[in-house]
Motif scaffolding. Structure first.
Motif, PDB file in Angstrom:
ATOM      1  N   HIS A  57     -48.828   9.612 134.910  1.00  0.00           N
ATOM      2  CA  HIS A  57     -48.921   9.121 133.743  1.00  0.00           C
ATOM      3  C   HIS A  57     -49.087  10.432 132.630  1.00  0.00           C
ATOM      4  O   HIS A  57     -49.167  11.597 133.395  1.00  0.00           O
ATOM      5  CB  HIS A  57     -50.143   8.082 133.232  1.00  0.00           C
ATOM      6  CG  HIS A  57     -51.437   8.697 133.532  1.00  0.00           C
ATOM      7  ND1 HIS A  57     -52.106   8.079 134.604  1.00  0.00           N
ATOM      8  CD2 HIS A  57     -52.151   9.483 132.884  1.00  0.00           C
ATOM      9  CE1 HIS A  57     -53.056   8.757 134.633  1.00  0.00           C
ATOM     10  NE2 HIS A  57     -53.325   9.738 133.501  1.00  0.00           N
ATOM     11  N   ALA A  58     -48.793  10.355 131.505  1.00  0.00           N
ATOM     12  CA  ALA A  58     -48.976  11.388 130.466  1.00  0.00           C
ATOM     13  C   ALA A  58     -49.913  10.814 129.343  1.00  0.00           C
ATOM     14  O   ALA A  58     -49.981   9.562 129.398  1.00  0.00           O
ATOM     15  CB  ALA A  58     -47.911  11.811 129.898  1.00  0.00           C
ATOM     16  N   ILE A  97     -54.824  20.085 131.033  1.00  0.00           N
ATOM     17  CA  ILE A  97     -53.655  19.094 130.971  1.00  0.00           C
ATOM     18  C   ILE A  97     -53.760  18.555 129.621  1.00  0.00           C
ATOM     19  O   ILE A  97     -54.496  17.843 129.263  1.00  0.00           O
ATOM     20  CB  ILE A  97     -53.716  17.859 132.078  1.00  0.00           C
ATOM     21  CG1 ILE A  97     -53.714  18.492 133.458  1.00  0.00           C
ATOM     22  CG2 ILE A  97     -52.494  17.052 131.826  1.00  0.00           C
ATOM     23  CD1 ILE A  97     -53.905  17.213 134.459  1.00  0.00           C
ATOM     24  N   GLY A  98     -52.625  19.030 128.938  1.00  0.00           N
ATOM     25  CA  GLY A  98     -52.927  18.726 127.199  1.00  0.00           C
ATOM     26  C   GLY A  98     -52.022  17.537 127.043  1.00  0.00           C
ATOM     27  O   GLY A  98     -51.461  16.909 128.046  1.00  0.00           O
ATOM     28  N   PRO A  99     -51.735  17.150 125.980  1.00  0.00           N
ATOM     29  CA  PRO A  99     -51.060  16.024 125.669  1.00  0.00           C
ATOM     30  C   PRO A  99     -49.539  16.215 126.094  1.00  0.00           C
ATOM     31  O   PRO A  99     -49.105  17.462 126.109  1.00  0.00           O
ATOM     32  CB  PRO A  99     -50.919  16.028 124.090  1.00  0.00           C
ATOM     33  CG  PRO A  99     -52.284  16.701 123.588  1.00  0.00           C
ATOM     34  CD  PRO A  99     -52.338  17.913 124.411  1.00  0.00           C
ATOM     35  N   MET A 100     -48.939  15.254 126.505  1.00  0.00           N
ATOM     36  CA  MET A 100     -47.584  15.083 126.680  1.00  0.00           C
ATOM     37  C   MET A 100     -47.193  15.767 127.863  1.00  0.00           C
ATOM     38  O   MET A 100     -46.163  16.429 127.936  1.00  0.00           O
ATOM     39  CB  MET A 100     -46.577  15.490 125.559  1.00  0.00           C
ATOM     40  CG  MET A 100     -46.807  14.409 124.460  1.00  0.00           C
ATOM     41  SD  MET A 100     -46.297  12.809 124.835  1.00  0.00           S
ATOM     42  CE  MET A 100     -44.360  12.863 125.179  1.00  0.00           C
ATOM     43  N   ILE A 101     -47.929  15.914 129.088  1.00  0.00           N
ATOM     44  CA  ILE A 101     -47.742  16.422 130.334  1.00  0.00           C
ATOM     45  C   ILE A 101     -47.948  15.253 131.203  1.00  0.00           C
ATOM     46  O   ILE A 101     -48.938  14.733 131.477  1.00  0.00           O
ATOM     47  CB  ILE A 101     -48.524  17.644 130.446  1.00  0.00           C
ATOM     48  CG1 ILE A 101     -48.479  18.672 129.402  1.00  0.00           C
ATOM     49  CG2 ILE A 101     -48.596  17.889 132.068  1.00  0.00           C
ATOM     50  CD1 ILE A 101     -47.472  19.509 129.592  1.00  0.00           C
ATOM     51  N   TRP A 102     -46.673  14.892 132.058  1.00  0.00           N
ATOM     52  CA  TRP A 102     -46.710  14.104 132.967  1.00  0.00           C
ATOM     53  C   TRP A 102     -47.589  14.551 134.159  1.00  0.00           C
ATOM     54  O   TRP A 102     -47.272  15.842 134.656  1.00  0.00           O
ATOM     55  CB  TRP A 102     -45.486  13.521 133.350  1.00  0.00           C
ATOM     56  CG  TRP A 102     -45.188  12.442 134.462  1.00  0.00           C
ATOM     57  CD1 TRP A 102     -45.004  12.559 135.761  1.00  0.00           C
ATOM     58  CD2 TRP A 102     -45.212  11.057 133.956  1.00  0.00           C
ATOM     59  NE1 TRP A 102     -45.272  11.298 136.392  1.00  0.00           N
ATOM     60  CE2 TRP A 102     -45.152  10.510 135.415  1.00  0.00           C
ATOM     61  CE3 TRP A 102     -45.414  10.249 132.992  1.00  0.00           C
ATOM     62  CZ2 TRP A 102     -45.185   9.132 135.674  1.00  0.00           C
ATOM     63  CZ3 TRP A 102     -45.338   8.938 133.104  1.00  0.00           C
ATOM     64  CH2 TRP A 102     -45.326   8.314 134.302  1.00  0.00           C
ATOM     65  N   HIS A 103     -48.544  13.702 134.573  1.00  0.00           N
ATOM     66  CA  HIS A 103     -49.140  14.440 135.881  1.00  0.00           C
ATOM     67  C   HIS A 103     -49.396  13.348 137.121  1.00  0.00           C
ATOM     68  O   HIS A 103     -49.719  12.280 136.645  1.00  0.00           O
ATOM     69  CB  HIS A 103     -50.618  15.197 135.503  1.00  0.00           C
ATOM     70  CG  HIS A 103     -51.157  14.176 134.798  1.00  0.00           C
ATOM     71  ND1 HIS A 103     -51.035  13.953 133.379  1.00  0.00           N
ATOM     72  CD2 HIS A 103     -52.470  13.483 134.936  1.00  0.00           C
ATOM     73  CE1 HIS A 103     -51.999  13.158 132.981  1.00  0.00           C
ATOM     74  NE2 HIS A 103     -52.948  12.764 134.059  1.00  0.00           N
ATOM     75  N   ASP A 126     -53.570   5.447 124.658  1.00  0.00           N
ATOM     76  CA  ASP A 126     -53.176   6.865 124.721  1.00  0.00           C
ATOM     77  C   ASP A 126     -52.032   7.053 125.929  1.00  0.00           C
ATOM     78  O   ASP A 126     -51.704   8.083 126.079  1.00  0.00           O
ATOM     79  CB  ASP A 126     -54.387   7.770 124.712  1.00  0.00           C
ATOM     80  CG  ASP A 126     -54.056   9.173 124.571  1.00  0.00           C
ATOM     81  OD1 ASP A 126     -53.328   9.513 123.549  1.00  0.00           O
ATOM     82  OD2 ASP A 126     -54.110   9.993 125.482  1.00  0.00           O
ATOM     83  N   TYR A 127     -52.021   6.155 127.013  1.00  0.00           N
ATOM     84  CA  TYR A 127     -51.357   6.289 128.046  1.00  0.00           C
ATOM     85  C   TYR A 127     -50.006   6.140 127.966  1.00  0.00           C
ATOM     86  O   TYR A 127     -49.627   5.272 127.169  1.00  0.00           O
ATOM     87  CB  TYR A 127     -51.952   5.550 129.174  1.00  0.00           C
ATOM     88  CG  TYR A 127     -53.025   5.918 130.009  1.00  0.00           C
ATOM     89  CD1 TYR A 127     -53.141   6.208 131.313  1.00  0.00           C
ATOM     90  CD2 TYR A 127     -54.420   5.929 129.242  1.00  0.00           C
ATOM     91  CE1 TYR A 127     -54.165   6.663 131.936  1.00  0.00           C
ATOM     92  CE2 TYR A 127     -55.651   6.192 129.884  1.00  0.00           C
ATOM     93  CZ  TYR A 127     -55.566   6.608 131.222  1.00  0.00           C
ATOM     94  OH  TYR A 127     -56.658   6.906 131.855  1.00  0.00           O
ATOM     95  N   ILE A 128     -48.972   6.938 128.604  1.00  0.00           N
ATOM     96  CA  ILE A 128     -47.684   6.768 128.624  1.00  0.00           C
ATOM     97  C   ILE A 128     -47.600   6.521 130.235  1.00  0.00           C
ATOM     98  O   ILE A 128     -47.883   7.321 131.090  1.00  0.00           O
ATOM     99  CB  ILE A 128     -46.920   7.928 128.076  1.00  0.00           C
ATOM    100  CG1 ILE A 128     -47.003   8.235 126.802  1.00  0.00           C
ATOM    101  CG2 ILE A 128     -45.261   7.438 128.386  1.00  0.00           C
ATOM    102  CD1 ILE A 128     -46.574   9.417 126.251  1.00  0.00           C
ATOM    103  N   PHE A 134     -41.819   8.415 128.739  1.00  0.00           N
ATOM    104  CA  PHE A 134     -42.073   9.608 128.469  1.00  0.00           C
ATOM    105  C   PHE A 134     -40.696  10.690 128.347  1.00  0.00           C
ATOM    106  O   PHE A 134     -41.067  11.478 127.362  1.00  0.00           O
ATOM    107  CB  PHE A 134     -43.077  10.060 129.839  1.00  0.00           C
ATOM    108  CG  PHE A 134     -43.442  11.440 130.044  1.00  0.00           C
ATOM    109  CD1 PHE A 134     -44.315  11.917 128.745  1.00  0.00           C
ATOM    110  CD2 PHE A 134     -42.876  12.495 130.620  1.00  0.00           C
ATOM    111  CE1 PHE A 134     -44.271  13.438 128.932  1.00  0.00           C
ATOM    112  CE2 PHE A 134     -43.120  13.949 130.656  1.00  0.00           C
ATOM    113  CZ  PHE A 134     -44.023  14.499 129.672  1.00  0.00           C
ATOM    114  N   GLU A 135     -40.018  10.398 129.054  1.00  0.00           N
ATOM    115  CA  GLU A 135     -38.790  11.531 129.060  1.00  0.00           C
ATOM    116  C   GLU A 135     -38.295  11.406 127.619  1.00  0.00           C
ATOM    117  O   GLU A 135     -37.875  12.061 126.745  1.00  0.00           O
ATOM    118  CB  GLU A 135     -37.796  11.235 130.033  1.00  0.00           C
ATOM    119  CG  GLU A 135     -37.988  11.840 131.351  1.00  0.00           C
ATOM    120  CD  GLU A 135     -36.771  11.459 132.272  1.00  0.00           C
ATOM    121  OE1 GLU A 135     -36.243  10.300 132.389  1.00  0.00           O
ATOM    122  OE2 GLU A 135     -36.173  12.493 132.852  1.00  0.00           O
TER     123      GLU A 135
END
Ligand code: TYD
Length: 139
Positions: A57-58, A97-103, A126-128, A134-135
Motif C-alpha cells: 500500500h501507499a 517512507i513519506g506520502p505516495m510511496i508504495w511499499h 489514508d491508505y491506497i 496508486f499509479e
C-alpha cells in the motif's frame, strides 16, 4: 545521522548514530531532530513468516520511519513510475517512507522485529491499497 541515501524524493534510507561502548549500542530518535515529523503512533511487526510479504500500500499523507530493530527485511518501493529496493538489516538503519510511496516488505528473516514510527493515528482512509489506483494518483 551518518549517511542518507535518497531512494525517491520523500523516501530516504538513513543511518542513525549509534552510541556504542563496551556494554553494547544505543540509538535514540527524537521528533523534530532525527525524525523529521511529530510522532503520533508507534507499531511493530514480528513473528512474520519469511514467505509472507506485508505492506502493499501507499499513504496519501502519512510519514513513517521504519527500523528493523532485530533481523532484516527487504523493502520494495515505488513512486508509481519506477521500482527500487532498500534492505533494512541493521538496528541503526531507518527508512523514511513519506506520502505516495508504495511499499512492500519481503523476506523477513526469522526473529525480525520491524518498528514503525508514524506521523498520525491509524486511519484507513489514508491508505491506497490498489496499485493501479496508486499509479493513477501518482501520474
Ligand atoms: P496491515 O495494514 O495489513 O499491515 P501491513 O502494513 O504490515 O501489511 O494491518 C494489519 C491489521 O492491523 C489491519 O487490520 C489494520 C490493523 N492496524 C491497526 O489497527 N493499527 C495500526 O496502526 C496498523 C498499522 C494496523
Amino acid at each position: 545521522m551518518i549517511a542518507d541515501t535518497e531512494i525517491f524524493p520523500g523516501c530516504t534510507l538513513v543511518r542513525h548514530r549509534a552510541i556504542a561502548d563496551a556494554r553494547g549500542a544505543l540509538v535514540a530518535l527524537e521528533a523534530g531532530r532525527e525524525v523529521p515529523f511529530g510522532i503520533a503512533r508507534a507499531y511493530w511487526v514480528y513473528g512474520v513468516d519469511p514467505a509472507s510479504p506485508r505492506g502493499f500500500h501507499a499513504h496519501r499523507a502519512l510519514h513513517q520511519w521504519a527500523v528493523c530493530v532485530a533481523g532484516s527485511c527487504r523493502m520494495r518501493l515505488s513512486d508509481g513510475h519506477e521500482w527500487r529496493e532498500a534492505v533494512l538489516d541493521s538496528p541503526d538503519l531507518a527508512l523514511h517512507i513519506g506520502p505516495m510511496i508504495w511499499h512492500e516488505m519481503h523476506d523477513f528473516a526469522p526473529g525480525t522485529v520491524l518498528l514503525v514510527l508514524a506521523s498520525a493515528p491509524y486511519d484507513e482512509a489514508d491508505y491506497i491499497r490498489d496499485f493501479s489506483d496508486f499509479e493513477a494518483l501518482a501520474r
